[in-house]
Design a protein around this motif. Sequence first.
Motif, PDB file in Angstrom:
ATOM      1  N   TRP A 143       0.832  -1.196   0.000  1.00 14.71           N
ATOM      2  CA  TRP A 143       0.000   0.000   0.000  1.00 14.71           C
ATOM      3  C   TRP A 143       0.869   1.250   0.000  1.00 14.71           C
ATOM      4  CZ3 TRP A 143      -0.712   4.141   3.290  1.00 14.71           C
ATOM      5  CH2 TRP A 143      -1.808   4.932   3.005  1.00 14.71           C
ATOM      6  N   LYS A 159       3.962   1.548  -1.165  1.00 12.12           N
ATOM      7  CA  LYS A 159       4.580   1.676  -2.484  1.00 12.12           C
ATOM      8  C   LYS A 159       3.597   2.265  -3.489  1.00 12.12           C
ATOM      9  CE  LYS A 159       8.032  -1.994  -2.270  1.00 12.12           C
ATOM     10  NZ  LYS A 159       8.457  -3.275  -2.845  1.00 12.12           N
ATOM     11  N   MET A 160       2.346   1.792  -3.449  1.00 11.32           N
ATOM     12  CA  MET A 160       1.352   2.300  -4.375  1.00 11.32           C
ATOM     13  C   MET A 160       1.036   3.765  -4.072  1.00 11.32           C
ATOM     14  SD  MET A 160      -2.286   0.690  -5.591  1.00 11.32           S
ATOM     15  CE  MET A 160      -2.965   0.563  -3.974  1.00 11.32           C
ATOM     16  N   ALA A 161       0.958   4.143  -2.802  1.00  8.68           N
ATOM     17  CA  ALA A 161       0.684   5.532  -2.434  1.00  8.68           C
ATOM     18  C   ALA A 161       1.835   6.434  -2.869  1.00  8.68           C
ATOM     19  CB  ALA A 161       0.467   5.646  -0.927  1.00  8.68           C
ATOM     20  N   LYS A 220       3.869   5.863  -5.375  1.00  6.74           N
ATOM     21  CA  LYS A 220       3.821   5.937  -6.840  1.00  6.74           C
ATOM     22  C   LYS A 220       2.796   6.973  -7.287  1.00  6.74           C
ATOM     23  CE  LYS A 220       1.776   2.772  -9.341  1.00  6.74           C
ATOM     24  NZ  LYS A 220       1.431   1.528 -10.032  1.00  6.74           N
ATOM     25  N   TRP A 221       1.603   6.969  -6.683  1.00  6.72           N
ATOM     26  CA  TRP A 221       0.570   7.926  -7.060  1.00  6.72           C
ATOM     27  C   TRP A 221       0.936   9.343  -6.648  1.00  6.72           C
ATOM     28  CZ3 TRP A 221      -2.849   7.306 -10.628  1.00  6.72           C
ATOM     29  CH2 TRP A 221      -3.260   6.023 -10.963  1.00  6.72           C
ATOM     30  N   LEU A 222       1.638   9.474  -5.521  1.00  5.86           N
ATOM     31  CA  LEU A 222       2.083  10.796  -5.081  1.00  5.86           C
ATOM     32  C   LEU A 222       3.072  11.387  -6.083  1.00  5.86           C
ATOM     33  CD1 LEU A 222       2.177  12.972  -2.827  1.00  5.86           C
ATOM     34  CD2 LEU A 222       4.145  11.725  -1.927  1.00  5.86           C
ATOM     35  N   LEU A 233       3.439  10.535  -9.186  1.00 10.50           N
ATOM     36  CA  LEU A 233       2.720  10.749 -10.440  1.00 10.50           C
ATOM     37  C   LEU A 233       1.942  12.061 -10.381  1.00 10.50           C
ATOM     38  CD1 LEU A 233       2.015   9.508 -13.198  1.00 10.50           C
ATOM     39  CD2 LEU A 233       0.033   8.479 -12.107  1.00 10.50           C
ATOM     40  N   GLY A 234       1.290  12.339  -9.254  1.00  6.34           N
ATOM     41  CA  GLY A 234       0.546  13.593  -9.094  1.00  6.34           C
ATOM     42  C   GLY A 234       1.460  14.804  -9.104  1.00  6.34           C
TER      43      GLY A 234
END
Length: 127
Positions: A5, A7-9, A11-13, A15-16
């Motif tokens: 979770w 790592k995914m957070a 990655k999205w951070l 990306l944003g």
Amino acid sequence: MKREWMKMAAKWLFLGIGAVCFCAGGAAFASGSGIGAVASQVTSNLSSVAKLVTAGSYVAGFAFGVGAIVKFKAHKDNPTTVPISQPIMLIFVAAALIFIPSVFTTTGKTLFGSSASQAGVGGFSSF
């Protein structure tokens, strides 16, 4: 599960953040002068960041001061559980945070002088 979770957070951070930077850079290039417009936009944004750091420093300093007062009260009530070093350390941290903006101002004037200006290009005429 928690590590996935995170790592995914992350990655999205990232990306944003990349999307925001791309949009801001694209807007600066679309508005006109190219790299000069981008540099001007970055310079104007850095002054806002400095104001944010200053305000955050004051707020955090006063919060640490209130925390120190609460710890002094806890030490007075039960000295065996709260050592006296804890509130004293919080007072020093609060004082340091409250005086950081004046240290920044003094250091800036010491390093760059009171008549400091931004560097620019000069000495030639355009074609």
